[in-house]
Design an enzyme around this catalytic site. Sequence first.
Site, short mmCIF file in Angstrom:
data_model
loop_
_atom_site.label_atom_id
_atom_site.label_comp_id
_atom_site.label_asym_id
_atom_site.label_seq_id
_atom_site.Cartn_x
_atom_site.Cartn_y
_atom_site.Cartn_z
N GLU A 127 3.56 -5.54 -39.02
CA GLU A 127 4.16 -6.37 -37.99
C GLU A 127 4.58 -7.73 -38.54
OE1 GLU A 127 1.14 -6.92 -34.94
OE2 GLU A 127 -0.41 -6.79 -36.46
N ARG A 176 9.39 -13.73 -28.34
CA ARG A 176 9.87 -12.71 -27.40
C ARG A 176 9.62 -13.09 -25.95
NH1 ARG A 176 4.95 -8.70 -27.49
NH2 ARG A 176 3.99 -9.38 -29.40
N HIS A 206 0.82 -1.22 0.00
CA HIS A 206 0.00 0.00 0.00
C HIS A 206 0.84 1.25 0.00
CE1 HIS A 206 -2.11 -3.04 2.59
NE2 HIS A 206 -2.74 -3.05 1.44
N ASN A 208 7.29 -4.81 -31.77
CA ASN A 208 7.47 -6.05 -30.99
C ASN A 208 7.26 -7.28 -31.86
OD1 ASN A 208 7.51 -4.12 -29.03
ND2 ASN A 208 5.62 -4.76 -28.02
N ASP A 209 6.12 -7.32 -32.56
CA ASP A 209 5.84 -8.48 -33.39
C ASP A 209 6.74 -8.51 -34.62
OD1 ASP A 209 4.09 -10.20 -32.16
OD2 ASP A 209 2.32 -9.02 -32.68
N ARG A 262 -6.04 -0.73 -28.06
CA ARG A 262 -6.31 -2.17 -28.18
C ARG A 262 -7.77 -2.40 -27.81
NH1 ARG A 262 -0.96 -2.32 -25.87
NH2 ARG A 262 0.46 -3.24 -27.40
N ARG A 302 -7.34 -0.30 -33.08
CA ARG A 302 -6.94 -1.50 -33.80
C ARG A 302 -8.07 -2.51 -33.68
NH1 ARG A 302 -1.93 -4.81 -31.56
NH2 ARG A 302 -3.53 -5.55 -30.14
N CYS A 326 4.01 1.82 -32.80
CA CYS A 326 3.29 1.61 -31.55
C CYS A 326 3.85 0.45 -30.74
CB CYS A 326 1.80 1.41 -31.82
SG CYS A 326 1.43 0.01 -32.85
#
Lengths: 566, 67
Positions: free
Chosen positions: A426, A460, A188, A449-450, A295, A331, A497
């Site tokens: 991608e 990955r 917390h 990334n892809d 997304r 997307r 992105c």
Amino acid sequence: MSARLTGRPASPGVALAPAFVVQARRRGHATPGAPGTPEQERARLEDALARAQRDLRELAAGLARQVGEEEAAIFLAHAEFAADPEVAARARSAVEQGATAEEAVQRAFDEFKPLLTASGDEYLAARATDVEDVCNTVLDILAGAGPLPSPAERSVIVAVDLTPSETARLPTELIAAIACESGSPTSHAAILARALGSPAVLGVPGLLEATRPGVPVAVDGSSGEVIVDPDRSERAAFDAREQSEAARRARLLALRYELGRTADGRRVEVAANINDPADVVRAQEFGAEGCGLVRTEFLFLDRLRPPDVPTQERHYRDVLSAFPGRRVVFRTMDIGADKPLPFVRREPEENPALGVRGIRLSLVRPELLRAQLRALVRAADAGRLAIMFPMVSRPEELIRSREVLREIAREERVDPGSIEIGVMVEVPAAALAARRLARNADFLSLGTNDLLQYLFAADRLLAEVAELPDLLDPDVLRLVGDVVGAAHGEGAWVGVCGEAAADPVSAAALVGLGVDELSMTPTAIPEVKDRLRRVSHADLAAAVGKAMEAPDAESARALVRAALPG
Amino acid sequence: VFAQAAARFRSEVRVAKDDREANAKSVLSVLTLDCHRGDTLTITADGEDAEQALAELVALVESGLGE
């Protein structure tokens, strides 16, 4: 005598202020001496449970405003536990049999812990810790002593650990920093500190023994250093650190709502990636110039039936209207065999990353795509709508999807020309087809990334091969440069992105390659804007040009890094 | 979500999985049933708004609990 201690950094920043020591209160024991009558104990019990609920709800509401719904949800769940009728019933019956309110609370909560841990389910086992937390919160209230004494001046809060009810009661404007002897970055105290933007170090052994109330304490929430009663030179070093940190923060804060541009004036839009509605608030707060990737999967996961058009439209409208005048790129759903949905029954695939996902699924299940596009088109009047399709490998897929979109726009009497259409790059085939794709789209968005995972044929998520893919690989840079050149040649703009957009060196390389928009996790936005402002596009373009000729990724990285200011 | 919905009704509501049963209004009790997607649950309600409670809770579970 100063004492240098070290703990786990939990919230960045530097502060030097007098210590305010929150005494650890004894809990889990019945009050020594005479317990009250069952009636008195019952009244204390009811009162403590009600107060725990109220405190936890207040804490959750505060966090929801300051940080986000996700952080607040923990405390809302805790409030539910404090309100649990079975807990209350068990505690009441214990009190009636002569137990003190403390004993009753402990027993009632304790009954649930073994049941939760016994299941072997990780999620439930974690809830057992929550039960423990709530139990302590109620016991603290019973041990009571009313509200915490409040610090008289801006202080470093020093404690063994802070419970939610303690954290909720601290006057936030008087917290210079938080240091706890126990606790972890997820406790917390850490959440509160990050919400306040105050430095925090947790898990500092020996902290309470070394600290007397009122003694100056220096806390560096980035390094995990805590210095109790620093001497003159330590003080000077900390003051300097605090000042440069404050200057950096002020600069970032001032910059947050400025447009993204390089030192020589080239515009680079700095936008946010949005995973769920909670990110919208963060994106606004950190000065996103619209969204480069919204997304939509969260709408579809964990449901037995797909969400209907009005439900989807409502979500899309909310996001669009949060960014008036700014482009918001949705997307279409990117779902594959790795995230099976009850309403998309398909054979399991050996290799979901190479299977029916993204646009491929949308084209074999057109009713899902049509419903999503219809909801998006209906929301179009709420803002500046852009739509992009994921996992495209051939221009035909883009053309077919675009036709569906145009047809729906006509049905809904919305001008299709008012909606920007884009495609995710991608898949390596899409990168190679950039010119043909750009001819049929308003923009291309590189999903680094892809793209890297497919270019290097390296999963990955697999640690042994995770190091292989590298955006700074000279020939990957060349490929990205070619994609940008091809798109610009056809009048399309290019966004990025992937995670690379938020990494300083990668982002610099991308800007040097001519990328028009960077979209990233909201918290990274001010830093990226700051860095762009201090470097010229011309220098970056020159550096990345040299990097393409480098023998390997390491030298390429060094060349780009050399172009960046300190 | 389920326990919150159950708590809105005046009737006593119980939920059972396999051989175990819990107070449907208690989050903690429902959690200890360790329910997963696809499990078969038996919901019983007793009281003035029992029928309505049953209808709404069954619909809620079937819709995937709105998650």
